[in-house]
Enzyme design. Structure first.
Site, PDB file in Angstrom:
ATOM      1  N   GLY A  64      -1.712  -8.023   2.285  1.00  0.00           N
ATOM      2  CA  GLY A  64      -3.110  -7.240   1.864  1.00  0.00           C
ATOM      3  C   GLY A  64      -2.693  -7.608   0.018  1.00  0.00           C
ATOM      4  N   SER A  65      -3.891  -6.974  -0.149  1.00  0.00           N
ATOM      5  CA  SER A  65      -4.347  -7.320  -1.653  1.00  0.00           C
ATOM      6  C   SER A  65      -4.245  -5.695  -2.093  1.00  0.00           C
ATOM      7  CB  SER A  65      -5.427  -7.828  -2.917  1.00  0.00           C
ATOM      8  OG  SER A  65      -6.770  -7.135  -2.114  1.00  0.00           O
ATOM      9  N   THR A  66      -4.607  -4.936  -1.747  1.00  0.00           N
ATOM     10  CA  THR A  66      -5.177  -3.332  -2.593  1.00  0.00           C
ATOM     11  C   THR A  66      -3.754  -2.567  -2.151  1.00  0.00           C
ATOM     12  OG1 THR A  66      -7.115  -3.013  -0.988  1.00  0.00           O
ATOM     13  CG2 THR A  66      -6.303  -1.264  -1.242  1.00  0.00           C
TER      14      THR A  66
ATOM     15  N   ASP B 291      -1.519   1.030   4.664  1.00  0.00           N
ATOM     16  CA  ASP B 291      -2.489  -0.406   4.879  1.00  0.00           C
ATOM     17  C   ASP B 291      -3.388  -0.579   4.216  1.00  0.00           C
ATOM     18  OD1 ASP B 291      -1.263  -2.607   6.653  1.00  0.00           O
ATOM     19  OD2 ASP B 291      -1.719  -2.765   5.062  1.00  0.00           O
TER      20      ASP B 291
ATOM     21  N   GLY C  29      -7.419  -9.591   8.821  1.00  0.00           N
ATOM     22  CA  GLY C  29      -8.251 -10.495   7.264  1.00  0.00           C
ATOM     23  C   GLY C  29      -7.203 -11.570   6.990  1.00  0.00           C
ATOM     24  N   GLY C  30      -6.203 -10.904   6.703  1.00  0.00           N
ATOM     25  CA  GLY C  30      -4.639 -11.306   5.834  1.00  0.00           C
ATOM     26  C   GLY C  30      -4.108 -12.006   7.020  1.00  0.00           C
TER      27      GLY C  30
ATOM     28  N   GLU D  69       2.203  -5.101  11.046  1.00  0.00           N
ATOM     29  CA  GLU D  69       1.454  -3.872  10.671  1.00  0.00           C
ATOM     30  C   GLU D  69       1.261  -2.843  11.573  1.00  0.00           C
ATOM     31  OE1 GLU D  69      -2.047  -6.142   8.974  1.00  0.00           O
ATOM     32  OE2 GLU D  69      -1.840  -6.088   7.029  1.00  0.00           O
TER      33      GLU D  69
ATOM     34  N   LYS E  94     -15.449  -1.412   2.214  1.00  0.00           N
ATOM     35  CA  LYS E  94     -14.542  -1.175   3.419  1.00  0.00           C
ATOM     36  C   LYS E  94     -14.645  -0.098   3.744  1.00  0.00           C
ATOM     37  CE  LYS E  94     -11.699  -4.795   2.025  1.00  0.00           C
ATOM     38  NZ  LYS E  94     -10.300  -4.312   1.986  1.00  0.00           N
TER      39      LYS E  94
HETATM   40  O1  DER Z   1      -4.570  -7.986   6.644  1.00  0.00           O
HETATM   41  C1  DER Z   1      -4.699  -7.427   7.084  1.00  0.00           C
HETATM   42  O2  DER Z   1      -4.468  -6.743   7.851  1.00  0.00           O
HETATM   43  C2  DER Z   1      -5.125  -6.194   5.390  1.00  0.00           C
HETATM   44  O3  DER Z   1      -3.954  -4.852   5.302  1.00  0.00           O
HETATM   45  C3  DER Z   1      -6.279  -6.441   5.558  1.00  0.00           C
HETATM   46  O4  DER Z   1      -6.453  -5.550   6.004  1.00  0.00           O
HETATM   47  C4  DER Z   1      -6.795  -5.920   4.044  1.00  0.00           C
HETATM   48  O5  DER Z   1      -6.646  -6.082   2.753  1.00  0.00           O
HETATM   49  P1  DER Z   1      -7.104  -6.259   1.401  1.00  0.00           P
HETATM   50  O6  DER Z   1      -6.529  -5.202   1.109  1.00  0.00           O
HETATM   51  O7  DER Z   1      -6.483  -7.491   0.461  1.00  0.00           O
HETATM   52  O8  DER Z   1      -8.500  -6.352   1.598  1.00  0.00           O
END
Ligand code: DER
Length: 231
Positions: free
Chosen positions: A29-31, A84, A99-100, A106, A124
């Site tokens: 993901g981005s975080t 994560d 979401g990704g 994961e 979140k």
């Molecule tokens: O797809 C995933 O599980 C990612 O970890 C998601 O849950 C978090 O993505 P983000 O950091 O871009 O919001």
């Protein structure tokens, strides 16, 4: 503001949970990008001996691009910590992830870690799943089974499980494991442990984006520049 919140969460998790001679699971993901940036910085500054296990092709690229040592579950089946992101976190630290589209690897990596640590921006943080995250929760399915799985979920739990279609590719999203994704738009709250178990039992389901009872701690980057910790 949100990006700074992600960075705060990522840095706090790495600074509080990563030490020398560790095996670290790297989420997707981005975080997580901020956490990997901080990890790479600490490895350089402190000469840390760290190996990283990815949770997706994206995470693998990130590890290699930042010059970190890549490993895998064959060589390191027991991880010290996995870090994560999440799409939504409820009061019991149950997560919606995926979401990704990387939920399966994961969850496998998170399950192999002594400590599973989640990093997220303030958006979140929810009192109940579905309050903030409106895209439903992801379920990875074997492609030939996506219709019967979708029908079984709607029949048993209501709502609608929709095939996730790609944006920059014709047709559905295909995961790193060559499967499809359903996003189940649930209509009300459930006993998520029961739902998770029941959905996993449907033939053709590979994994769900419900992480129940797996999260040790969540770091939320806040709008005011602080970090909120929830255990
Ligand atoms: O797809 C995933 O599980 C990612 O970890 C998601 O849950 C978090 O993505 P983000 O950091 O871009 O919001």
């Amino acid at each position: 503001m949100v990006e700074e919140a992600k960075r705060l969460a990522g840095y706090a998790a790495v600074d509080n949970h990563v030490q020398n001679n560790q095996v670290v699971g790297v989420g997707s993901g981005s975080t997580i990008v901020y956490a990997v940036d901080r990890l790479a910085e600490r490895v350089r500054q402190e000469k840390l001996n760290i190996v990283c296990v990815p949770t997706s092709f994206q995470a693998r690229q990130l590890i290699l691009q930042r010059g970190l040592t890549l490993s895998d579950l064959d060589r390191n089946p027991e991880l010290d910590v996995a870090i994560d992101g999440a799409d939504e976190v409820d009061a019991a630290l149950t997560l919606i992830k995926g979401g990704g589209g990387c939920l399966t690897q994961e969850k496998i990596v998170a399950g192999c870690a002594k400590h599973f640590i989640v990093i997220a921006d303030f958006k979140k943080d929810s009192s109940a799943l579905g309050q903030q995250w409106k895209k439903g929760f992801p379920i990875e399915v074997i492609p030939m089974a996506y219709i019967p799985v979708s029908r079984a979920i709607a029949k048993r739990f209501g709502g609608e499980a929709v095939l996730r279609m790609a944006i920059s590719k014709a047709g559905p999203v295909v995961t790193d494991n060559s499967n499809f994704l359903l996003d189940w738009k649930f209509e009300h709250t459930h006993n998520w442990n029961e739902v998770n178990t029941a959905i996993k039992m449907i033939p053709g389901v590979v994994e769900t984006g419900l992480f129940v009872g797996m999260t040790e701690r969540v770091y939320f980057g806040m709008e005011d520049g602080s970090v909120r910790i929830r255990d």
